[in-house]
Every structure is written in structure tokens, then in C-alpha cells.
Design a protein around this motif. Structure first.
Motif, PDB file in Angstrom:
ATOM      1  N   LYS A  41       0.800  -1.220   0.000  1.00 42.86           N
ATOM      2  CA  LYS A  41       0.000   0.000   0.000  1.00 42.86           C
ATOM      3  C   LYS A  41       0.839   1.281   0.000  1.00 42.86           C
ATOM      4  N   PHE A  42       2.143   1.150   0.284  1.00 45.97           N
ATOM      5  CA  PHE A  42       2.995   2.340   0.201  1.00 45.97           C
ATOM      6  C   PHE A  42       2.933   2.931  -1.210  1.00 45.97           C
ATOM      7  N   ASP A  43       3.020   2.059  -2.213  1.00 47.88           N
ATOM      8  CA  ASP A  43       3.006   2.550  -3.591  1.00 47.88           C
ATOM      9  C   ASP A  43       1.615   3.021  -4.010  1.00 47.88           C
ATOM     10  N   ALA A  44       0.571   2.574  -3.290  1.00 48.83           N
ATOM     11  CA  ALA A  44      -0.781   3.036  -3.588  1.00 48.83           C
ATOM     12  C   ALA A  44      -1.035   4.433  -3.031  1.00 48.83           C
ATOM     13  N   ILE A  45      -0.205   4.863  -2.085  1.00 51.19           N
ATOM     14  CA  ILE A  45      -0.377   6.164  -1.440  1.00 51.19           C
ATOM     15  C   ILE A  45       0.677   7.167  -1.901  1.00 51.19           C
ATOM     16  N   LEU A  46       1.951   6.766  -1.831  1.00 54.96           N
ATOM     17  CA  LEU A  46       3.037   7.677  -2.206  1.00 54.96           C
ATOM     18  C   LEU A  46       2.944   8.050  -3.677  1.00 54.96           C
ATOM     19  N   GLY A  47       3.251   9.293  -3.979  1.00 53.29           N
ATOM     20  CA  GLY A  47       3.204   9.750  -5.363  1.00 53.29           C
ATOM     21  C   GLY A  47       1.804  10.007  -5.887  1.00 53.29           C
ATOM     22  N   GLY A  48       0.810   9.965  -5.010  1.00 49.66           N
ATOM     23  CA  GLY A  48      -0.584  10.196  -5.433  1.00 49.66           C
ATOM     24  C   GLY A  48      -1.430   8.952  -5.229  1.00 49.66           C
ATOM     25  N   THR A  49      -2.545   9.093  -4.542  1.00 47.41           N
ATOM     26  CA  THR A  49      -3.400   7.933  -4.269  1.00 47.41           C
ATOM     27  C   THR A  49      -4.078   7.444  -5.548  1.00 47.41           C
ATOM     28  N   GLU A  50      -4.560   6.220  -5.485  1.00 44.96           N
ATOM     29  CA  GLU A  50      -5.197   5.600  -6.651  1.00 44.96           C
ATOM     30  C   GLU A  50      -6.370   6.430  -7.163  1.00 44.96           C
ATOM     31  N   GLU A  51      -7.190   6.939  -6.247  1.00 48.63           N
ATOM     32  CA  GLU A  51      -8.369   7.711  -6.657  1.00 48.63           C
ATOM     33  C   GLU A  51      -7.971   9.007  -7.361  1.00 48.63           C
ATOM     34  N   ILE A  52      -6.966   9.682  -6.799  1.00 48.85           N
ATOM     35  CA  ILE A  52      -6.512  10.945  -7.393  1.00 48.85           C
ATOM     36  C   ILE A  52      -5.912  10.702  -8.775  1.00 48.85           C
ATOM     37  N   LEU A  53      -5.116   9.656  -8.911  1.00 47.93           N
ATOM     38  CA  LEU A  53      -4.458   9.383 -10.185  1.00 47.93           C
ATOM     39  C   LEU A  53      -5.440   8.896 -11.241  1.00 47.93           C
ATOM     40  N   ALA A  54      -6.419   8.086 -10.836  1.00 43.83           N
ATOM     41  CA  ALA A  54      -7.438   7.652 -11.792  1.00 43.83           C
ATOM     42  C   ALA A  54      -8.203   8.856 -12.327  1.00 43.83           C
ATOM     43  N   ASP A  55      -8.537   9.770 -11.427  1.00 42.01           N
ATOM     44  CA  ASP A  55      -9.250  10.984 -11.839  1.00 42.01           C
ATOM     45  C   ASP A  55      -8.379  11.845 -12.748  1.00 42.01           C
ATOM     46  N   LEU A  56      -7.095  11.962 -12.402  1.00 42.15           N
ATOM     47  CA  LEU A  56      -6.168  12.734 -13.238  1.00 42.15           C
ATOM     48  C   LEU A  56      -6.103  12.157 -14.641  1.00 42.15           C
ATOM     49  N   GLY A  57      -6.016  10.839 -14.731  1.00 42.26           N
ATOM     50  CA  GLY A  57      -5.940  10.201 -16.041  1.00 42.26           C
ATOM     51  C   GLY A  57      -7.138  10.512 -16.911  1.00 42.26           C
ATOM     52  N   VAL A  58      -8.316  10.494 -16.329  1.00 42.32           N
ATOM     53  CA  VAL A  58      -9.530  10.788 -17.103  1.00 42.32           C
ATOM     54  C   VAL A  58      -9.613  12.266 -17.433  1.00 42.32           C
ATOM     55  N   ARG A  59      -9.238  13.144 -16.500  1.00 34.88           N
ATOM     56  CA  ARG A  59      -9.266  14.588 -16.783  1.00 34.88           C
ATOM     57  C   ARG A  59      -8.309  14.957 -17.910  1.00 34.88           C
ATOM     58  N   GLN A  60      -7.167  14.261 -17.967  1.00 38.71           N
ATOM     59  CA  GLN A  60      -6.230  14.503 -19.062  1.00 38.71           C
ATOM     60  C   GLN A  60      -6.860  14.118 -20.405  1.00 38.71           C
ATOM     61  N   VAL A  61      -7.631  13.036 -20.396  1.00 38.04           N
ATOM     62  CA  VAL A  61      -8.331  12.607 -21.609  1.00 38.04           C
ATOM     63  C   VAL A  61      -9.323  13.676 -22.059  1.00 38.04           C
ATOM     64  N   MET A  62     -10.056  14.216 -21.119  1.00 36.36           N
ATOM     65  CA  MET A  62     -11.117  15.177 -21.465  1.00 36.36           C
ATOM     66  C   MET A  62     -10.556  16.480 -22.027  1.00 36.36           C
ATOM     67  N   LYS A  63      -9.314  16.796 -21.699  1.00 36.40           N
ATOM     68  CA  LYS A  63      -8.714  18.021 -22.234  1.00 36.40           C
ATOM     69  C   LYS A  63      -8.537  17.961 -23.742  1.00 36.40           C
ATOM     70  N   VAL A  64      -8.377  16.750 -24.276  1.00 37.12           N
ATOM     71  CA  VAL A  64      -8.131  16.615 -25.722  1.00 37.12           C
ATOM     72  C   VAL A  64      -9.262  15.858 -26.406  1.00 37.12           C
ATOM     73  N   PHE A  65     -10.365  15.680 -25.697  1.00 42.12           N
ATOM     74  CA  PHE A  65     -11.484  14.934 -26.283  1.00 42.12           C
ATOM     75  C   PHE A  65     -12.089  15.730 -27.441  1.00 42.12           C
ATOM     76  N   PRO A  66     -12.206  15.145 -28.644  1.00 37.07           N
ATOM     77  CA  PRO A  66     -12.682  15.893 -29.820  1.00 37.07           C
ATOM     78  C   PRO A  66     -14.203  16.125 -29.796  1.00 37.07           C
ATOM     79  N   LYS A  67     -14.595  17.356 -29.907  1.00 31.09           N
ATOM     80  CA  LYS A  67     -16.024  17.675 -29.913  1.00 31.09           C
ATOM     81  C   LYS A  67     -16.702  17.177 -31.181  1.00 31.09           C
ATOM     82  N   SER A  68     -15.916  16.958 -32.205  1.00 36.55           N
ATOM     83  CA  SER A  68     -16.490  16.557 -33.499  1.00 36.55           C
ATOM     84  C   SER A  68     -17.150  15.190 -33.453  1.00 36.55           C
ATOM     85  N   VAL A  69     -16.835  14.389 -32.420  1.00 35.26           N
ATOM     86  CA  VAL A  69     -17.423  13.052 -32.379  1.00 35.26           C
ATOM     87  C   VAL A  69     -18.752  13.025 -31.625  1.00 35.26           C
ATOM     88  N   LEU A  70     -19.150  14.151 -31.050  1.00 34.35           N
ATOM     89  CA  LEU A  70     -20.397  14.192 -30.274  1.00 34.35           C
ATOM     90  C   LEU A  70     -21.607  14.256 -31.193  1.00 34.35           C
TER      91      LEU A  70
END
Length: 513
Positions: free
Chosen positions: A484-513
């Protein structure tokens, strides 16, 4: 030593506590003088007198235990019989299926690794077997810090410098005695180095092996603008004369960096900062000479390089792993820090922190992946060794299902990691920050959630031994207690999962909607 040739009947005649012999793997051992020294007591050995206890022995021990006591206890070999258990060398690749990353297994290939990588891996493993592993277990148990002798060897071979990842800081260095040219060192070498670090199976000491340098000197290298100061500090740290750590987390600020309460105020003449505040859970903080520290300034967050000195105090924090990691509570009390020690721009420290996270998280995934592979190896060995209900565990379908799940998780982490590593090799520092922050965050979250599942399965397979710090379940217990040290240090799992999705949304193409 010349060994006698004995018959089984001869051994059977030595069947009392006062004359206690036994047979293990086609060899005869005299246990008479060892009964009282046996960690498990004398009764179990006395019950073995005159018998072939090979099955019972390997139901409780690994071959290394036999190898340890063999020289002083063996008295002969059985006539017409041959030993089946061949001692292994810690420098060798394991022959157990799935016990090494796929690229190191016989008959498998990979597009990522060259012969240079293979040569490097052999040299690193040899270095660790000869220099690190003998100290690792001792330090993990007694909680003391890395010896200066070992630190000097890490510096002399430039392993310390390699821990920062590829870059110009390696170009003029002779790596591991010339095994590789500094200009050739890439992120796959970085991956190999980190994964070999993990094979000591001492999680606290693993971080105590200058883990703080790995995650802090990278920021100094990239962001400290005073050239003379940067070069001096890097030389001090990479030579092993000084130690360094990253000081971000506080009691009020973990994943939420904006919660920082450590304050850095400018002096009236504008030449210095006065730093006041505390940091918590700082890896290597107890023995560090420099602290790369996040502080709150007038209009944002800034990062300062703070030397240990007047006003800097550290106290040990006891966590689930060994104090050999030097985990500390750090107090800054009106510490005077020159303006030249500012990393990046004032009030723009979030950029410094976030860009530094990519390599830190990459290294943590490398470690987690290798630990999972090690746990798979331990479980495969145990299931082919342990007899329960008159069958080896591997003969039980439910155990095979558990092993299949663990293997799948470990293999998938390593495969995704190598894919990301290739992208890191193809991108410069800025491109990594732009394109890989999200993928690396998602990979780290996936690796640690998978590790939690691997740990749970492994502990169930080993039973009570998976909860015991010594003996056959040692690696499982260590992983269960510390993954669990690696699950906490450097950013918790929840924070990093959210970061990963937010990064996706920054470049999500509106043309596909």
C-alpha cells in the motif's frame, strides 16, 4: 570434503536423539548436535531420526535452508542415488515459469530490449547480489540506515546517477565500470535498474537506498536556475557525500497540494526566504542533507532547496515498513533560505511538482510490477512444494484459478509498463509532461490496485506463513504489509485515476459528439 557412500539401512540405524541421522534429497545428515539449535525445537528432528524426511523437509523449507546447514551437517550420499535439488545462484535468471519479466525468459523475445539491455541487466543483478543483498535484510530488520560503504559503491558505479533516468548528467560518466555508455542509457535501462532494486525483497530498505534522491534530485537538475549551485549540489549528492529528499506532504496536505501550510516569506531586502512549517512522511528525511521543499508564497506555491542547518529538525515516523527508509517528520522553524535556492519561478511551483511526478510514478510502477512477479514466483514454488489433503496445492483446481489470476495481473502490469516506457524513450521532457501524465497516472493506479489483489490471493495461498515475517512466507508477508505504500506515495489511486480521465477530457474531440 570427501563424502561417504551410505546405504539407507545404515542411515536407519542412527535413529535415536543421541544418534540422530536423516535423509534429505538422497543425502545423509547428522542432526545429533543440531537438535537443541534447531529454531523449531528438538522434538521434530528427533521424530525424523533414521528416516527419509525429504517430503516433510520441503513441505516446510526452501532449498536455501538446506544449503545453509549442509557443510556442517552432511555425512554422506546414498549409494546409487543422485541429488535432485540443484542450488541456485542469486545472480542467475530464475527457471520458474513467470518468475522473470517475459523478455528475460528462455525462448521468448521482445521488440523493446537489445543485447545491451541484457548485458546491463546481468551486471546490475550481479552488483546487487554481491553488494546490496547482504546488507538489505540486516538493515530491514534492525532499522538502521544505508552504510556509507554501500553508498560509496552506488556512487562509484554511477548507479546513483542512473536513478535520475536518462540525460546529459550521464554522458561523461562510466556506468557500472563501462557496461554501458552514458549516452545509450534509456528508460528501459531505467526500468531494469529499478526492477533489480526491488529484488532484495526489503521494502523499507529499498526506499532507504536513496529513494529520496531518485524523486528530488531530478527536480534540482531540471529546475534549479543557479548553474553553480546546481552543479555543486548534484556533484555532492551523486558522489554519495550528501543525501537529499523530497518534502511535499504535510499533515494538512497529501494529494491536495493546495493544502500546504509551510510558509516561505521574503526578507525585506528580497535576498532570502524565511521558511516556517512542517512536513510529514518524508522518505529519507531522517538522514538527508537537503530538502526539496514545497512552500506557500505570496501568490501560489514555490519549491525551495533547503539545506539541513539551523532551524531544521527531523523526527522518526514509524510506518508499516522498516525505519531504514528514514521516514521523517520535518520541522522548519524560521529557516533562512537564499533566493538562489528557488526551483523554477516563484509562485509557479505546482509546475515543478507535477512535472517531477511523472518519473517518480514511473519508477514506482516498475517496482510494483517486479514485486508482483516475485510474489507469483513464490506462490508457484509453494504450490508445487506444499502438500495438503495428501495432494500438492498445485493439484487443487481452486489454487490453479488463484494462480491464473495473479499471473494475469502481473503480466498485464509489466506489458503496459513497457509500452509506456517506449513512449518515454520517444518523447522529450516537455512532451512527456503533455502526453504521458495521464497514462502514467492510470498505469500507477492500475498497478497498485492489482498489487492489492495479488497480495490478498498470495496471503491466502500461504496461510499463516503469509503473515509471518521470517521463513518461507517472508516475501509474501513483506508485500502484504507494504504494497500500500506505492498506492499512497506519489498520489493515491483515486486521485491518479481521476487525473488520467481529466487529461483525456482536455483533448477529447467535440467533433465526435
Amino acid at each position: 570434503m570427501s563424502l561417504r557412500t551410505l546405504s539407507r539401512n545404515e542411515v536407519a540405524n542412527h535413529n535415536t536423539p543421541e544418534d540422530c541421522w536423516c535423509i534429505i534429497d538422497h543425502c545423509a545428515y547428522d542432526l545429533t548436535g543440531f537438535l537443541d539449535a534447531h529454531p523449531g525445537g528438538c522434538v521434530v528432528l528427533a521424530q525424523s531420526a533414521g528416516k527419509d524426511v525429504t517430503v516433510d523437509f520441503f513441505n516446510l523449507h526452501r532449498a536455501e535452508v538446506l544449503n545453509k546447514y549442509r557443510p556442517q551437517l552432511i555425512v554422506g550420499v546414498l549409494q546409487g542415488e543422485k541429488e535432485e535439488i540443484i542450488p541456485t545462484n542469486l545472480q542467475d535468471l530464475s527457471s520458474v515459469p513467470y518468475a522473470e519479466p517475459l523478455w528475460l525468459r528462455a525462448r521468448f523475445c521482445s521488440p523493446y530490449y537489445t543485447q545491451g539491455h541484457r548485458k546491463f541487466q546481468k551486471a546490475v543483478r550481479r552488483f546487487f547480489a554481491e553488494n546490496v543483498n547482504p546488507e538489505a535484510r540486516e538493515k530491514e530488520l534492525d532499522g538502521t540506515y544505508i552504510s556509507q560503504k554501500l553508498l560509496n559503491k552506488l556512487a562509484e558505479t554511477n548507479i546513483l546517477a542512473m536513478r535520475l533516468g536518462p540525460g546529459e548528467h550521464l554522458y561523461s560518466r562510466r556506468l557500472l565500470g563501462g557496461v554501458i555508455n552514458g549516452r545509450e542509457f534509456d528508460y528501459f535501462h531505467d526500468l531494469i535498474l529499478t526492477q533489480e532494486f526491488s529484488r532484495s525483497h526489503t521494502r523499507g530498505f529499498q526506499d532507504g537506498l536513496m529513494g529520496g534522491v531518485c524523486i528530488s534530485l531530478t527536480a534540482v537538475k531540471q529546475w534549479l536556475r543557479d548553474d553553480d549551485l546546481r552543479e555543486r549540489v548534484m556533484e555532492e549528492v551523486l558522489s554519495g557525500r550528501k543525501k537529499m529528499c523530497l518534502a511535499i506532504s504535510e499533515a494538512f496536505a497529501g494529494s491536495d497540494v493546495n493544502g500546504l501550510r509551510t510558509i516561505a516569506q521574503k526578507t525585506p531586502d528580497g535576498q532570502c526566504y524565511i521558511v516556517t512549517g512542517t512536513k510529514k512522511w518524508i522518505t529519507n528525511g531522517m538522514f538527508s542533507d537537503y530538502f526539496v521543499t514545497a512552500c506557500r508564497t505570496d501568490k501560489g506555491i514555490s519549491v525551495l532547496l533547503i539545506p539541513r542547518g539551523h532551524g531544521v529538525e527531523t523526527k522518526t515516523i514509524r510506518t508499516a515498513y522498516s525505519t531504514s527508509a528514514g521516514t521523517a517528520y520535518v520541522e522548519f522553524s524560521n529557516v533562512r533560505v537564499p533566493m538562489s535556492h528557488l526551483l523554477g519561478e516563484e509562485d509557479q511551483g505546482a509546475k515543478v511538482i507535477m512535472s517531477n511526478f511523472n518519473h517518480e510514478r514511473f519508477v514506482m510502477v516498475c517496482s510494483t510490477a517486479r514485486w508482483c512477479i516475485a510474489v507469483v514466483e513464490e506462490c508457484l514454488k509453494w504450490c508445487n512444494q506444499r502438500i495438503s489433503f495428501k495432494k500438492k496445492l498445485i493439484e487443487q483446481p481452486v489454487l490453479r484459478q488463484k494462480l491464473a489470476r495473479m499471473i494475469s495481473l502481473a503480466e498485464s502490469i509489466q506489458a503496459w509498463l513497457e509500452s509506456i516506457t517506449l513512449q518515454m524513450c520517444k518523447m522529450d521532457y516537455e512532451e512527456q509532461g503533455k502526453y504521458l501524465s495521464g497514462p502514467i497516472a492510470l498505469l500507477k493506479a492500475y498497478s497498485t490496485t492489482s498489487a492489492t489483489e495479488v497480495s490478498s490471493i498470495a496471503t491466502n495461498i500461504f496461510g499463516g506463513r503469509g503473515l509471518t515475517e521470517t521463513g518461507m512466507g517472508r516475501v509474501i508477508e513483506m508485500f502484504n504489509r507494504t504494497n500500500k505504500f506505492d498506492a499512497i506515495l506519489g498520489g493515491t489511486e483515486e486521485i491518479l485515476a481521476d487525473l488520467g480521465v481529466r487529461q483525456v477530457m482536455k483533448v477529447f474531440p467535440k467533433s465526435v459528439l
